[in-house]
Design a protein around this motif. Structure first.
Motif, PDB file in Angstrom:
ATOM      1  N   TYR A   1      23.780  -3.992  50.887  1.00 19.69           N
ATOM      2  CA  TYR A   1      23.941  -3.774  49.452  1.00 19.69           C
ATOM      3  C   TYR A   1      24.634  -4.976  48.798  1.00 19.69           C
ATOM      4  O   TYR A   1      24.275  -5.404  47.712  1.00 19.69           O
ATOM      5  CB  TYR A   1      24.760  -2.498  49.229  1.00 19.69           C
ATOM      6  CG  TYR A   1      24.879  -2.068  47.792  1.00 19.69           C
ATOM      7  CD1 TYR A   1      23.803  -1.479  47.132  1.00 19.69           C
ATOM      8  CD2 TYR A   1      26.077  -2.223  47.091  1.00 19.69           C
ATOM      9  CE1 TYR A   1      23.916  -1.059  45.812  1.00 19.69           C
ATOM     10  CE2 TYR A   1      26.201  -1.812  45.775  1.00 19.69           C
ATOM     11  CZ  TYR A   1      25.114  -1.223  45.137  1.00 19.69           C
ATOM     12  OH  TYR A   1      25.220  -0.806  43.839  1.00 19.69           O
ATOM     13  N   ASN A   2      25.635  -5.508  49.492  1.00 16.48           N
ATOM     14  CA  ASN A   2      26.384  -6.650  48.957  1.00 16.48           C
ATOM     15  C   ASN A   2      25.785  -7.979  49.374  1.00 16.48           C
ATOM     16  O   ASN A   2      26.359  -9.033  49.123  1.00 16.48           O
ATOM     17  CB  ASN A   2      27.848  -6.549  49.379  1.00 16.48           C
ATOM     18  CG  ASN A   2      28.514  -5.352  48.736  1.00 16.48           C
ATOM     19  OD1 ASN A   2      28.457  -5.179  47.518  1.00 16.48           O
ATOM     20  ND2 ASN A   2      29.105  -4.489  49.540  1.00 16.48           N
ATOM     21  N   MET A   3      24.639  -7.909  50.036  1.00 17.46           N
ATOM     22  CA  MET A   3      23.898  -9.093  50.465  1.00 17.46           C
ATOM     23  C   MET A   3      24.792 -10.043  51.266  1.00 17.46           C
ATOM     24  O   MET A   3      24.748 -11.258  51.101  1.00 17.46           O
ATOM     25  CB  MET A   3      23.265  -9.765  49.252  1.00 17.46           C
ATOM     26  CG  MET A   3      22.410  -8.735  48.500  1.00 17.46           C
ATOM     27  SD  MET A   3      21.366  -9.440  47.233  1.00 17.46           S
ATOM     28  CE  MET A   3      19.848  -8.560  47.493  1.00 17.46           C
ATOM     29  N   LYS A   4      25.601  -9.445  52.150  1.00 17.04           N
ATOM     30  CA  LYS A   4      26.518 -10.219  52.986  1.00 17.04           C
ATOM     31  C   LYS A   4      25.975 -10.335  54.408  1.00 17.04           C
ATOM     32  O   LYS A   4      26.602 -10.953  55.256  1.00 17.04           O
ATOM     33  CB  LYS A   4      27.886  -9.519  53.038  1.00 17.04           C
ATOM     34  CG  LYS A   4      28.623  -9.460  51.720  1.00 17.04           C
ATOM     35  CD  LYS A   4      29.605 -10.620  51.603  1.00 17.04           C
ATOM     36  CE  LYS A   4      30.197 -10.740  50.219  1.00 17.04           C
ATOM     37  NZ  LYS A   4      31.288  -9.875  49.967  1.00 17.04           N
ATOM     38  N   SER A   5      24.879  -9.673  54.683  1.00 17.52           N
ATOM     39  CA  SER A   5      24.388  -9.633  56.053  1.00 17.52           C
ATOM     40  C   SER A   5      22.870  -9.484  56.056  1.00 17.52           C
ATOM     41  O   SER A   5      22.312  -8.886  55.140  1.00 17.52           O
ATOM     42  CB  SER A   5      25.017  -8.426  56.749  1.00 17.52           C
ATOM     43  OG  SER A   5      25.393  -8.745  58.036  1.00 17.52           O
ATOM     44  N   THR A   6      22.238 -10.002  57.096  1.00 16.72           N
ATOM     45  CA  THR A   6      20.794  -9.832  57.211  1.00 16.72           C
ATOM     46  C   THR A   6      20.503  -8.647  58.135  1.00 16.72           C
ATOM     47  O   THR A   6      21.379  -8.204  58.882  1.00 16.72           O
ATOM     48  CB  THR A   6      20.154 -11.078  57.846  1.00 16.72           C
ATOM     49  OG1 THR A   6      20.696 -11.221  59.163  1.00 16.72           O
ATOM     50  CG2 THR A   6      20.441 -12.313  57.015  1.00 16.72           C
ATOM     51  N   SER A   7      19.263  -8.169  58.087  1.00 21.46           N
ATOM     52  CA  SER A   7      18.917  -7.042  58.959  1.00 21.46           C
ATOM     53  C   SER A   7      19.011  -7.466  60.426  1.00 21.46           C
ATOM     54  O   SER A   7      19.349  -6.671  61.291  1.00 21.46           O
ATOM     55  CB  SER A   7      17.538  -6.488  58.617  1.00 21.46           C
ATOM     56  OG  SER A   7      16.571  -7.492  58.747  1.00 21.46           O
ATOM     57  N   ARG A   8      18.756  -8.745  60.704  1.00 21.90           N
ATOM     58  CA  ARG A   8      18.875  -9.235  62.091  1.00 21.90           C
ATOM     59  C   ARG A   8      20.323  -9.133  62.588  1.00 21.90           C
ATOM     60  O   ARG A   8      20.583  -8.641  63.686  1.00 21.90           O
ATOM     61  CB  ARG A   8      18.406 -10.693  62.142  1.00 21.90           C
ATOM     62  CG  ARG A   8      18.363 -11.282  63.545  1.00 21.90           C
ATOM     63  CD  ARG A   8      18.123 -12.771  63.485  1.00 21.90           C
ATOM     64  NE  ARG A   8      16.784 -13.042  62.947  1.00 21.90           N
ATOM     65  CZ  ARG A   8      15.783 -13.501  63.686  1.00 21.90           C
ATOM     66  NH1 ARG A   8      15.960 -13.743  64.962  1.00 21.90           N
ATOM     67  NH2 ARG A   8      14.592 -13.734  63.167  1.00 21.90           N
TER      68      ARG A   8
ATOM     69  N   PRO B   1      16.698   4.053  47.554  1.00 23.75           N
ATOM     70  CA  PRO B   1      16.307   3.349  46.334  1.00 23.75           C
ATOM     71  C   PRO B   1      17.075   2.049  46.077  1.00 23.75           C
ATOM     72  O   PRO B   1      16.479   1.057  45.641  1.00 23.75           O
ATOM     73  CB  PRO B   1      16.590   4.371  45.228  1.00 23.75           C
ATOM     74  CG  PRO B   1      16.460   5.697  45.917  1.00 23.75           C
ATOM     75  CD  PRO B   1      16.945   5.486  47.310  1.00 23.75           C
ATOM     76  N   ALA B   2      18.385   2.015  46.385  1.00 20.49           N
ATOM     77  CA  ALA B   2      19.159   0.797  46.124  1.00 20.49           C
ATOM     78  C   ALA B   2      18.619  -0.365  46.943  1.00 20.49           C
ATOM     79  O   ALA B   2      18.444  -1.477  46.433  1.00 20.49           O
ATOM     80  CB  ALA B   2      20.637   1.028  46.443  1.00 20.49           C
TER      81      ALA B   2
END
Ligand SMILES: *[C@@H]1O[C@H](CO)[C@@H](O)[C@H](O)[C@H]1NC(C)=O
Ligand SMILES: *[C@@H]1O[C@H](CO)[C@@H](O)[C@H](O)[C@H]1NC(C)=O
Ligand SMILES: *[C@@H]1O[C@H](CO)[C@@H](O)[C@H](O)[C@H]1NC(C)=O
Ligand SMILES: *[C@@H]1O[C@H](CO)[C@@H](O)[C@H](O)[C@H]1NC(C)=O
Ligand SMILES: *[C@@H]1O[C@H](CO)[C@@H](O)[C@H](O)[C@H]1NC(C)=O
Ligand SMILES: *[C@@H]1O[C@H](CO)[C@@H](O)[C@H](O)[C@H]1NC(C)=O
Ligand SMILES: *[C@@H]1O[C@H](CO)[C@@H](O)[C@H](O)[C@H]1NC(C)=O
Ligand SMILES: *[C@@H]1O[C@H](CO)[C@@H](O)[C@H](O)[C@H]1NC(C)=O
Ligand SMILES: *[C@@H]1O[C@H](CO)[C@@H](O)[C@H](O)[C@H]1NC(C)=O
Length: 405
Positions: free
Chosen positions: A198-205, A245-246
C-alpha cells in the motif's frame, strides 16, 4: 392423524431408550457430538486491523481517530465502531455466535465489558516482532506485534488469578479455570504484507521472501498459546491480496496479469505462499501439542467462493470498495473512508453513508473485508466448511448476527 400419533409413539420410545442409555453412560460419545449451540466460555483475539476492536485508537488516539468516525460501524454498532469495518469482524461473529457479547480492547479502561474475553489485536501490528532496530517497511507500525500480545495474555492470567484472591475489586471477569477451554482466535500477517504494498515500500518479490519469517512469528504465537494451556485455537489464513480494491487501484497491470475474477495474480501468490507455509506449521504443531486443537480457517477459499458465486452471499460488488471514491474500484488513496478532501478539483466527503447497501460489498474501504465477507467466513467455519478439523461439535447462535445494535 393415525400415522402421526403412531410415529410419535415410536419417537417417545426412542427418547426413552436414549434417556436410559444416557443415564447408563452408554452413548456418551454420541452425546459428545450432539448438535448444540457453541458455548465457548470466553474468546481471546490476536492480530491486526482485521481483528482490532479499539486497541490502536486507545494507544494512538490521533493516528487512529478515524476508527471511531463514521461511517465505520454504519450497520453495527452504528457509532464509535473502533473497527475498520461497516459492521462485525470475524471475532464478533464468533462471540455472538457463541451467545457471548463482543470482545473489548485490552488497552481501554472505560466502557468495556471483559466478561466474554478480551481482544489483544492492534491495528498496525505486524506478526513479526517489532523491535526498535527494525525499520518498519509498512509506513506506520505499532510496537504491539504478536510477541507482545502474547505477553499481554500472560499478564492477564496473572491479574485474573490476583483478582479472584481479592475482595475489594468487583468486576465481571471470566472464571480463572475457563482459560484453558476458551477459544483463541489469531488473524495476523495482513499488516506484514498489505501495507508495504500500500505504501509502495516493497515489491511482491520481497514480500514473498518475507513469508517464512511472518509464518514463524504466527507459529511462535500458536506455540505460546498451547504452552499457556489453550486447548482450542483458531488461526485464520490470508485472503487473496490481489483482490483488494486498494491494491487493484495502486497496481494497474496489463490484462494477462489478472485471473478470471479480476484479481492480480502476482499479489495472490503472496497469500498462497503464506497459506501453504502456515498450513505446514499448523500440521506440525498438531503432532507436538496433542492437548490443543489447532483449527485452520481458510479465509482465502471463503473469499474466492464469494468471487465465484457472489449471488449466494447477496453480494453484487466484489472488487469495488463500498466506502471510497472514484476509479474502477471506487478507491482513491488521497481520500479514504471517513476522510474529507479533494480528488482533482472535486470535493469528496467520506464521512457519511458511503454506498446505499454495504451488505452488497465484499470490501468495506478498499483495505478491509466487509461485514458480509466476515459473516461468510464465520458461517463457513461454524458449519465446518473451509476449516480443518472440520468440526467444532456445535453450531452458531446466529440470532444476533444481523442485528444493528
Ligand atoms: C468432536 O466430536 C468428534 C466425534 O465425537 C470427536 O472425535 C472430536 O474430538 C470432537 N472435537 C472437539 C473439539 O471436541
Ligand atoms: C445444527 O442445527 C442448526 C440449527 O439448529 C442447523 O442449521 C444445522 O444444519 C445443524 N447442523 C448439523 C450438522 O446437523
Ligand atoms: C442466542 O443468543 C441470544 C442473544 O443474542 C440469547 O438471547 C439466546 O439465549 C441464545 N440462544 C442460545 C440457544 O443460547
Ligand atoms: C520475538 O520476541 C520474543 C520475545 O517476546 C522472542 O522469544 C523471539 O525469539 C523473538 N523472535 C525473533 C524471530 O526474534
Ligand atoms: C459485586 O457486584 C454485584 C453486581 O453489581 C453485586 O451483586 C455484589 O454484591 C458485589 N459484590 C461485592 C463483594 O461488592
Ligand atoms: C491449563 O493448562 C496448563 C498447561 O497445560 C496446565 O498447567 C493447567 O493445569 C491447566 N489448568 C486447568 C484448570 O486445567
Ligand atoms: C496434556 O495434558 C495432560 C493432562 O493435563 C498432561 O499430563 C500432558 O503432559 C499434556 N501433554 C502435552 C503434550 O502437553
Ligand atoms: C440473502 O438474502 C435472502 C433474501 O433476503 C436471505 O433469505 C438470505 O439469508 C441472504 N443470505 C445471506 C448469506 O445473507
Ligand atoms: C460531510 O458529510 C456529513 C454528513 O452528511 C456532514 O455532516 C458534513 O458537514 C460534511 N462535511 C463537509 C466538509 O462537507
Amino acid at each position: 392423524m393415525a400415522r402421526r400419533s403412531a410415529s410419535m409413539t415410536l419417537w417417545d420410545t426412542i427418547l426413552l431408550v436414549v434417556a436410559f442409555c444416557m443415564h447408563a453412560g452408554i452413548v456418551s460419545r454420541v452425546v459428545h457430538s450432539a448438535n448444540v449451540t457453541c458455548e465457548f466460555p470466553a474468546i481471546y483475539g490476536f492480530g491486526d486491523s482485521l481483528m482490532d476492536v479499539g486497541n490502536a485508537i486507545a494507544a494512538f488516539p490521533n493516528q487512529f481517530a478515524y476508527a471511531e468516525k463514521n461511517p465505520n460501524g454504519v450497520i453495527w454498532p452504528m457509532h464509535s465502531a473502533d473497527r475498520m469495518c461497516d459492521g462485525k469482524l470475524l471475532i464478533d461473529f464468533f462471540s455472538l455466535g457463541s451467545s457471548l457479547g463482543p470482545t473489548y480492547p485490552w488497552l481501554r479502561s472505560t466502557a468495556t465489558n471483559p466478561q466474554w474475553g478480551t481482544n489483544f489485536a492492534v491495528a498496525g501490528a505486524t506478526a513479526r516482532n517489532q523491535t526498535d532496530l527494525w525499520v518498519p517497511d509498512s509506513g506506520f507500525n505499532t510496537p504491539f506485534s504478536l510477541n507482545l500480545q502474547l505477553q499481554w495474555l500472560q499478564r492477564y492470567k496473572v491479574r485474573l488469578d490476583l483478582y479472584y484472591q481479592q475482595t475489594y475489586v468487583n468486576q465481571s471477569l471470566p472464571a480463572y479455570d475457563t482459560l484453558n477451554t476458551s477459544l483463541y482466535i489469531v488473524q495476523a500477517g495482513f499488516q506484514d504484507y498489505f501495507f508495504p504494498l500500500y505504501n509502495m515500500k516493497s515489491t511482491s518479490r520481497t514480500l514473498l521472501s518475507n513469508v517464512p519469517e511472518v509464518v514463524y512469528a504466527i507459529r511462535d504465537l500458536l506455540k505460546g498459546l498451547a504452552d499457556f494451556g489453550a486447548t482450542r485455537v483458531l488461526v485464520v489464513n490470508m485472503p487473496p491480496l490481489g483482490c483488494f480494491p486498494a491494491l487493484l487501484t495502486l497496481y494497474p497491470a496489463s490484462i494477462d496479469k489478472y485471473n478470471s475474477y479480476g484479481c492480480l495474480t502476482n499479489l495472490n501468490k503472496i497469500s498462497i505462499a503464506h497459506n501453504e507455509a502456515l498450513e505446514q506449521e499448523v500440521v506440525a504443531l498438531r503432532t507436538t501439542y496433542t492437548n490443543t486443537t489447532f483449527y485452520l480457517g481458510d479465509f482465502y477459499s471463503v473469499y474466492t467462493n464469494i468471487l465465484k458465486t457472489p449471488q449466494v452471499y447477496n453480494i453484487t460488488e466484489t472488487l469495488k470498495a463500498c466506502c471510497g471514491t472514484g476509479g474502477a474500484y471506487n478507491f482513491n488513496k488521497d481520500v479514504t473512508c471517513s476522510e474529507i478532501g479533494t480528488v482533482g478539483n472535486q470535493a469528496v466527503n467520506l464521512t457519511t453513508a458511503p454506498c446505499s447497501n454495504s451488505k452488497a460489498f465484499l470490501s468495506w474501504d478498499g483495505i478491509h473485508p466487509s461485514n458480509a465477507a466476515n459473516r461468510a467466513a464465520a458461517a463457513a467455519f461454524f458449519a465446518g466448511k473451509h476449516i480443518t478439523p472440520s468440526n467444532f461439535n456445535c453450531s452458531a447462535n446466529t440470532s444476533s448476527w444481523d442485528s444493528s445494535f
